[in-house]
Structure formats: structure tokens, C-alpha cells
Design an enzyme around this catalytic site. Structure first.
Site, short mmCIF file in Angstrom:
data_model
loop_
_atom_site.label_atom_id
_atom_site.label_comp_id
_atom_site.label_asym_id
_atom_site.label_seq_id
_atom_site.Cartn_x
_atom_site.Cartn_y
_atom_site.Cartn_z
N TYR A 141 30.86 -5.64 -23.40
CA TYR A 141 30.37 -6.15 -22.12
C TYR A 141 31.00 -7.48 -21.74
O TYR A 141 31.07 -7.82 -20.57
CB TYR A 141 28.84 -6.35 -22.18
N LYS A 191 30.13 2.25 -36.10
CA LYS A 191 31.14 3.31 -36.11
C LYS A 191 32.21 2.86 -37.08
O LYS A 191 33.39 2.69 -36.73
CB LYS A 191 31.67 3.53 -34.67
N ASP A 223 27.37 8.20 -33.72
CA ASP A 223 27.29 9.60 -33.26
C ASP A 223 26.20 10.35 -34.01
O ASP A 223 25.42 11.11 -33.42
CB ASP A 223 28.67 10.30 -33.34
N ASP A 247 22.73 0.22 -25.71
CA ASP A 247 22.50 0.65 -24.32
C ASP A 247 22.39 2.17 -24.27
O ASP A 247 21.45 2.72 -23.68
CB ASP A 247 23.66 0.15 -23.45
N ASP A 251 18.71 4.71 -23.72
CA ASP A 251 18.50 5.70 -22.65
C ASP A 251 18.17 7.05 -23.28
O ASP A 251 17.29 7.78 -22.81
CB ASP A 251 19.75 5.85 -21.76
C1 IPM Z 1 20.42 -1.86 -19.25
C2 IPM Z 1 21.31 -1.53 -18.09
C3 IPM Z 1 22.34 -2.63 -17.92
C4 IPM Z 1 23.16 -2.70 -19.19
C5 IPM Z 1 23.24 -2.51 -16.69
C6 IPM Z 1 22.44 -2.45 -15.40
C7 IPM Z 1 24.25 -3.60 -16.61
O1 IPM Z 1 21.90 -0.28 -18.29
O2 IPM Z 1 19.79 -2.93 -19.23
O3 IPM Z 1 20.32 -1.06 -20.18
O4 IPM Z 1 24.10 -1.91 -19.37
O5 IPM Z 1 22.86 -3.55 -20.02
MG MG Z 2 21.13 0.79 -19.96
#
Ligand code: IPM
Ligand code: MG
Length: 366
Positions: A141, A191, A223, A247, A251
Site C-alpha cells: 500500500y 507467502k 493461499d 485486507d 473480506d
Molecule cells: C479496507 C478497504 C481499504 C483498504 C480501501 C478502501 C483503501 O478495503 O479498509 O479494507 O484496502 O484498506
Molecule cells: Mg478491504
């Protein structure tokens, strides 16, 4: 007690879900006798439109010297042009970096009422209660080179996965310290079979583990971790991962809880001693893990629970208000147990209600 909070609603569904968490905090104030002062700032796409930058100076100064920051979400198609010089997401990334919020705690629980809202089999979901510690200010990032350019043989782009020993060491310690207060198991994700930065990560994890002989450390390749998270999610307790792995995995993990809209997070400049940030410590930021969901923005159907639970984490970690945090969490459980659902978690046949009704129900249950 009196508390001063900075609120950054942002774009898309950000303002809608933030409004409900403010409603809930006001109810907490009334019930427990606290006074919350909210000061609002602009960030993300809205800030680009108003000032040309996703994080105006005024906004970052609003973030300093307060008890905590509550953040909604940023981004949207309007600002998605790949050649754009500034992006809404740069706003949240800059806040994280400038405030030194390197530790992002993302608890993943399956609330009993929602066990049938997940596409994952209920039998696999029993006992799922983990926390992902995502490194938040390093890796792909932020590290340079990070750019795009043209050559005679076509376009090129580069991002850099760089970590220093100090960055890896401090995030792993957050994980080990948390594990000490939980089931004493830590999963370090990397990884290491391919990436040099991961081999360094694994080496440091093994070294730090010597100082935590009471914690059982396992190394899992990212993975494989992605697969096991669905195959055997109850196995995990504390997971530590670098920025991008964390990240992606969170999700994925949100599917266990029923929806991306359910998960809260706390971004801290380190784990407070004794598990609680005292007032006057560095400012922490609380935000749901979801994004601005432009596809459903403005319809009043977003799930506010991830943001409301982020406010609960704020009460606990930054304001030291454990009973108040628990009251919010119980009220969320209560609304769900009574069968109320926003559309994203409504597949189990519960009563589907709007964002603001869910917020009012939770506030009413405080
Ligand atoms: C999160 C989001 C952010 C990230 C984006 C919006 C930049 O996906 O907080 O998980 O990737 O950190
Ligand atoms: Mg995210």
C-alpha cells in the site's frame, strides 16, 4: 464523562451507516450519563470535489487531540478514473499513515442469530470467534517505487512489498499480546515459499515467539489460509497478516459472519497496556471493514451493524467504557435475535428492515 469525537462519514453508504452509529452513541450517552461531542470532517471523494484533495489539512487537524475517530467509507465510480491524480482511497490511507495506525484489529464472529445467513454450512460456523490483526501502514500500500510508466515495449506498473524488521516485529507483538488474552494460539500468515519479505516475516515471527513461550505459533501460507478460513474457520483464534493479505482475508472472513456489512475494525497505534487505550493516548480510528458500496448508496438499505460495532470497539478501546461497549453489542445481538435483518443478511427469512430502522432498534435496546 465527556468525550470529543471526530466523525468522518465519507462517501457512498458511509454517511448512512455513520448516522446510525451516532444514534446509538447518543442512546449510550443518555443511558450511561456521558456527553459525546461530535465534530464532522470531510474526506474521500466528497473532499476531492470540495477542495481538490481527499484529505484536506482541516480534516487531519480535526483528527488530532480528540478521544477517537469514527470513519465511514470512501470511494465511488465518480472518482474511479484510473488516470486520476488523486483518489478517495488516498484519504483513508493518509490518515492511517499520518496517525501511525499500524495495527488494524478485525474481529470475526458468527452471531448465533445469523448462523443461517452465511453461505457456509452452519456446522462449520459453530464456535467461530477470531481476530485478524492486519498490518496497516506498510507493504504494497505504501512502499515505493509505486508508479506507472510507458516504455517502447508497452506500459509498466510497479508496487513494492517492503517491510522493515521493526514494522514486522511490532505488529506481531500486537498479535502475541492479544493471543495471551485469548486462546493462546497465533497464526502468522505469509507467502514465505515465494516472497523475500515473507521469509523475513516468518523469521521474525519465530524469534518473537521465543518471548511468548505460552503461545502456540503456527505459520500458514496465505493461499492455504484462504482455503482453511472457509474449510475450518473455528480453528483460528488470532491471525496476523501483512497489509494486503489482511485486507483480502478479512473480506473473505466476513462471509462467515453473514455479510461484509457486519464486521467492525479498530485501527490503533499499538495495543494499549491492559487491553484499553486511556484517554490522552494516541488517537485511534474505528471503521467498518466494508467500503462505500456505491451500488446501494442513498437507498437506505445498507447494513449499519459493522459501523455500530466499530463504535462499540471505540467505547471499549479508546474511551475505556467496557459496560457501554457490551450494551451496544448486546443490543445488536438482541435486534438480530428478534429476527430483524437488513437485506444483506436477510436470506434466512428474517424481517427485512431499512438502515435507519435497524439503527433505531439498536439504539432503543441500549
Ligand atoms: C479496507 C478497504 C481499504 C483498504 C480501501 C478502501 C483503501 O478495503 O479498509 O479494507 O484496502 O484498506
Ligand atoms: Mg478491504
Amino acid at each position: 464523562m465527556q468525550f470529543k469525537l471526530t466523525v468522518l462519514p465519507g462517501d457512498g453508504i458511509g454517511p448512512e451507516v455513520i448516522e446510525e452509529s451516532i444514534k446509538v452513541l447518543r442512546a449510550v450517552g443518555v443511558r450511561f450519563g456521558h456527553e459525546f461531542e461530535f465534530q464532522y470532517g470531510i474526506v474521500g471523494g466528497g473532499a476531492i470535489d470540495a477542495t481538490g484533495t481527499p484529505l484536506p489539512k482541516e480534516t487531519i487537524s480535526l483528527c488530532r487531540g480528540v478521544d477517537a475517530i469514527l470513519f465511514g467509507a470512501v470511494g465511488g465510480p465518480k472518482w474511479d478514473d484510473p488516470s486520476a491524480k488523486v483518489r478517495p482511497e488516498d484519504g483513508i490511507l493518509a490518515i492511517r499513515k499520518q496517525l501511525g495506525l499500524f495495527a488494524n484489529l478485525r474481529p470475526v464472529k458468527v452471531l448465533p442469530a445469523l448462523i443461517n445467513s452465511s453461505p457456509v454450512k452452519a456446522s462449520l460456523l459453530e464456535g467461530v470467534d477470531m481476530i485478524v490483526v492486519r498490518e496497516l501502514t506498510g507493504g504494497l500500500y505504501f512502499a515505493s517505487p509505486k508508479r506507472r510508466w510507458e516504455t517502447s515495449r508497452g506500459r509498466r506498473g510497479v508496487d513494492t512489498l517492503r517491510y522493515t524488521e521493526q514494522e514486522i516485529d511490532r505488529i506481531l507483538r500486537v498479535g502475541f499480546d492479544l493471543a495471551r488474552r485469548r486462546k493462546k494460539r497465533l497464526t502468522s500468515v505469509d507467502k514465505a515459499n515465494v516472497l523475500e519479505s515473507s521469509r523475513l516475516w516468518r523469521e521474525i515471527a519465530t524469534e518473537v515467539a521465543c518471548e511468548y513461550p505460552d503461545i502456540e505459533l503456527e505459520h500458514v501460507l496465505v493461499d492455504a489460509a484462504a482455503m482453511q478460513l472457509i474449510r475450518n474457520p473455528a480453528h483460528y483464534d488470532v491471525i496476523v497478516a501483512e497489509n494486503m493479505f489482511g485486507d483480502i482475508l478479512t473480506d473473505e472472513a466476513s462471509v462467515l459472519s453473514g455479510s461484509l456489512g457486519m464486521l467492525p475494525s479498530a485501527s490503533l497505534a499499538g495495543l494499549p497496556k491492559g487491553g484499553r487505550a486511556k484517554r490522552g493516548n494516541k488517537v485511534s480510528l474505528y471503521e467498518p471493514i466494508h467500503g462505500s458500496a456505491p451500488d446501494i448508496a442513498g437507498q437506505g438499505i445498507a447494513n449499519p451493524i459493522g459501523t455500530v460495532l466499530s463504535a462499540a470497539m471505540m467505547l471499549r478501546h479508546s474511551l475505556g467504557l467496557e459496560d457501554e461497549a457490551t450494551a451496544v453489542e448486546r443490543s445488536v445481538d438482541g435486534a438480530l435475535a428478534e429476527g430483524y435483518r437488513t437485506p444483506d443478511i436477510g436470506s434466512d427469512g428474517g424481517e427485512v428492515i431499512a438502515t435507519s430502522r435497524m439503527g433505531s432498534l439498536i439504539a432503543g435496546g441500549i
